[in-house]
Design a protein around this motif. Structure first.
Motif, short mmCIF file in Angstrom:
data_model
loop_
_atom_site.label_atom_id
_atom_site.label_comp_id
_atom_site.label_asym_id
_atom_site.label_seq_id
_atom_site.Cartn_x
_atom_site.Cartn_y
_atom_site.Cartn_z
N SER A 1 25.66 -0.04 -4.23
CA SER A 1 25.28 -1.21 -4.44
C SER A 1 25.86 -2.02 -5.71
O SER A 1 26.18 -1.15 -6.82
N THR A 2 25.78 -3.28 -5.81
CA THR A 2 26.34 -3.93 -6.91
C THR A 2 25.80 -4.91 -7.22
O THR A 2 25.03 -5.58 -6.49
N PRO A 3 25.36 -4.95 -8.66
CA PRO A 3 24.51 -5.89 -9.15
C PRO A 3 25.45 -7.24 -9.65
O PRO A 3 24.81 -8.27 -10.20
N TYR A 4 26.66 -7.37 -9.40
CA TYR A 4 27.56 -8.21 -9.73
C TYR A 4 27.51 -9.39 -8.94
O TYR A 4 27.95 -9.15 -7.51
N ALA A 5 27.33 -10.62 -9.50
CA ALA A 5 27.34 -11.70 -8.52
C ALA A 5 28.91 -12.15 -7.96
O ALA A 5 29.64 -11.83 -8.32
N GLN A 6 28.66 -12.55 -6.74
CA GLN A 6 29.86 -13.06 -6.11
C GLN A 6 30.57 -14.25 -6.53
O GLN A 6 31.78 -14.57 -6.19
#
Length: 745
Positions: free
Chosen positions: A290-295
């Motif tokens: 999973s990634t918490p970085y906004a697209q």
């Protein structure tokens, strides 16, 4: 069906499907015809370390893209980055830009594909895949330092056939292929194959911005083949293909998910890179992916790839002539978010390539000779831009920063020859050489555009360079009563190139500041020494392949991304001096009974730098490390596999096949050269299980499978990051359950 794996193939193949030339070869027992020597030969009689996997085997194993060959072929790693990145016996390239070249070639029907983004869409309706390990610089030329992969598509046949194959698996993975083969006349047959390949991303976006990472891939492809055989001595194959590639291509997550303690080298007295070990805190596979970085916006790939090739073979008694010509185009239109969610980016590019090869062969008595010439040209125009680049140090009115490069041109011209002579019964000597000349050039800039529409040129990226090299091969092989014994010395070559920038000279633009040594990097070369055997019992119930090899590897081309000498966000490629590679590969195939087949594989690999001194500025001091004996990337010391297939005959109701395969890899290293960090991937095992029922005469089949039963998340690339942004890692496929089925009539 083909039930063996690795270098063992256990189904006969038709010579007309396999050969690049009109020459045919007999098939005996459980053997297969291959074309690794550019002529039709039996796999068991081909004195090259290679793997050949037939199309039925690919279907049974569910192999629908090149990355899955990693578990099928010794000492081979194929991972996704910006396209496919192939590593063979520790030799690889990480430069996937418009000016970069791979160290291992990927071919379709003998046609070299220059761009790694074009490789995956070719992998359907395949007759077989040949993987050649070691340099192939004589018959195949440049960019085969590590070896090559050649996917041979199924040729049209003189019988009517309709076939369909489909699978559905975890992550909404759907792969469907439909095939129609039809003879139009006694001398002309056509074949149409279409493929849909899509699945959702293994990465979950947890930032809450609402932008989905799905689907990771949604490719649609079609291929039309026509085979004209007016006589037994003449054949003309024409193949045209078109593919549309869509999806998000979001396949990476933050480095901190796996390496929370990762940090650049800061010790000015250090003699080796900083180490980063995995500490996941017991997190689940889903959490790790999973990634918490906004697209920041919807990422997408909207690419297309198309091409046409022709393969003409003419037999003239003891002589034969073969011509292979091709033309391909690729268009790329892509949006992404980079630098760990800090910036949006766009990529637009148009690529075309053409290749022409003419070969003349002679085969009479104890002598076989091939001579030929080859021409290749690639031209591209690209524009990669990072939007709103203020975080990279640009002024407030900067709208985008990037690299418009047009054109980039690469041309290769070469001539080659190879001869094999049987000096005594079953004892043969082989010698060959190739002369290659490469011209490379680019016209481009590094710029930023303002919100008012003005363009500020920061750097001119004009460069051109030529390279020439003679590569050669010498070998001996003996057809003993128990199998083939061979030894060889072979060389490989990959041309040099250039980085972003231009040469400073009196009266030149102030934007040109580099010396030739700073701007250009040199070719890489490799000399391989190999001793091998391909042994078998008379009934082929036992086969053993073994090879022992040593490489002298010079001028390794290593690429890293960062801020080098004020270039901003750019890639720098340099030569790494020398490396050594030693290895042993053992493969065994055992059929103790008619319904049980067992496969065993063991690989030992010692791939390491010999002379390389990477450096990094720490504070005001430059730290220089000695990488002597430091391992090459993704080169586990030990790897192997064991597999078994049990077949239960059901009489008039067909048969049931149960397959179990366990793959093992020791730990390996991935080095971030920009920050001098070694990321360690621990040792792991992966188990694949499959159960398939087939109707009589294989009219249709249905099955279920699970890949990576342990649900291991295995890292394939890792970096710390740049400009204050966290780095990222990419990984192999997690656990997937699926069902598949198909028919043919």
């Amino acid at each position: 069906m083909i039930l063996g794996a690795g270098a063992i193939a256990t189904t006969t193949a038709r010579a007309q499907d396999a050969a690049d030339t009109p020459q045919t070869a007999a098939v005996t027992g459980d053997d297969i015809i291959v074309t690794a020597t550019r002529q039709a030969t039996l796999l068991s009689k081909t004195p090259i370390a290679m793997t050949a996997i037939g199309g039925d085997k690919l279907l049974e194993q569910g192999v629908s893209n090149p990355t899955q060959l990693t578990d099928q072929v010794p000492n081979v790693s194929i991972v996704r980055g910006a396209g496919m990145q192939i590593t063979i016996r520790g030799v690889t390239s990480t430069d996937s830009t418009e000016k970069g070249d791979p160290s291992a070639a990927f071919m379709v029907n003998g046609v070299y594909l220059a761009r790694p983004q074009s490789m995956e869409v070719s992998f359907f309706d395949i007759a077989r895949v040949e993987v050649l390990r070691g340099p192939q610089g004589t018959l195949y030329g440049r960019n085969t330092t590590a070896g090559l992969i050649n996917a041979i598509t199924t040729r049209p046949e003189p019988t009517f056939e309709v076939r369909g194959d489909a699978s559905y698996q975890s992550y909404n993975g759907l792969n469907v292929t439909g095939i129609v083969n039809a003879p139009l006349t006694d001398t002309l047959a056509v074949r149409v194959a279409a493929n849909l390949d899509r699945y959702d991303s293994y990465v979950t976006n947890t930032s809450g911005d609402g932008y989905s990472t799905d689907p990771f891939k949604n490719n649609q492809s079609v291929r039309l083949s026509a085979l004209y055989t007016p006589t037994e001595a003449i054949s003309l194959l024409v193949v045209g293909d078109y593919s549309k590639q869509k999806g998000t291509r979001i396949g990476g997550v933050p480095t901190l998910n796996f390496y929370p303690d990762a940090a650049p080298l800061t010790d000015t007295s250090a003699t080796e890179p900083a180490r980063a070990y995995q500490h996941t805190g017991g997190a689940s596979s889903k959490d790790l992916r999973s990634t918490p970085y906004a697209q920041l916006w919807k990422p997408f790939v909207n690419d297309d790839d198309k091409g046409v090739m022709a393969d003409l073979s003419i037999g003239l008694g003891d002589f034969s002539v073969a011509y292979v010509g091709s033309y391909r185009e690729t268009n790329r239109d892509e949006h992404s978010t980079i630098l760990a969610g800090l910036n949006r980016a766009t990529y637009d590019g148009h690529f075309w390539q053409t290749s022409q090869e003419l070969r003349l062969a002679y085969d009479h008595g104890p002598l076989k000779v091939q001579v030929g010439g080859y021409y290749f040209k690639e031209k591209s125009g690209i524009a990669f831009f990072i939007l709103d680049p203020q975080d990279l140090g640009f002024p407030d009115d900067a709208a985008q920063y990037g690299f418009p490069q047009d054109p980039t041109i690469a041309v290769n011209k070469s001539v080659f020859g190879q001869a094999t002579y049987e000096i005594l019964p079953d004892l043969r000597l082989t010698a060959g050489a190739r002369y290659s000349h490469d011209d490379k050039s680019r016209v481009g800039q590094t710029v930023y555009d303002t919100t008012d529409g003005d363009r500020v040129v920061l750097q001119i990226n004009n460069a051109e360079r030529s390279f020439s090299k003679v590569t050669w091969r010498a070998g001996v092989d003996y057809d003993s009563p128990v199998g083939l014994i061979y030894a060889s010395v072979a060389t490989g070559y990959k041309a040099g190139g250039f980085n972003d920038g231009c040469i400073a000279a009196e009266g030149a633009s102030s934007l040109c500041v580099y010396t030739a040594d700073e701007l250009y990097y040199k070719p890489e070369t490799l000399t391989a020494y190999e001793l091998g055997v391909k042994l078998h019992t008379a009934d082929n119930a036992l086969r053993v392949n073994a090879s022992l090899f040593h490489y002298d590897y010079n001028g390794l081309q290593l690429s890293q991304v960062g801020d080098f000498g004020g270039c901003g966000y750019c890639q720098l490629t340099t030569n790494a001096g020398k490396a050594k590679v030693d290895g042993v590969e053992l493969e065994g195939f055992l059929r103790p009974s008619s319904n049980l087949q067992v496969e065993l594989g063991f690989n030992w690999l010692n791939a390491r730098y010999d002379e390389y001194y990477p450096s990094k500025v720490v504070g005001d001091e430059e730290v220089v490390l000695d990488f002597h004996d430091h391992p090459l990337d993704r080169s586990p010391r030990v790897s192997g596999r064991v597999g078994a297939t049990w077949t239960i005959a059901l009489g008039d109701h067909g048969e049931l096949n149960a397959n179990a395969t366990l793959n093992y890899s020791a730990k390996y290293t991935m080095t971030d050269l920009a920050n001098l960090i070694d990321f360690i991937q621990p040792a792991y095992t992966k188990t694949d299980l499959a159960l398939t029922w087939s109707a009589p005469e294989n009219r249709f089949y249905i099955g279920a499978y699970v890949y990576n039963l342990e649900n291991k998340v295995v890292i394939t690339a890792a970096g710390y990051g740049n400009f204050g942004a966290d780095g990222g890692v990419t990984f192999m496929d997690p656990r997937r359950f699926g069902v598949r089925g198909g028919f043919k009539f």
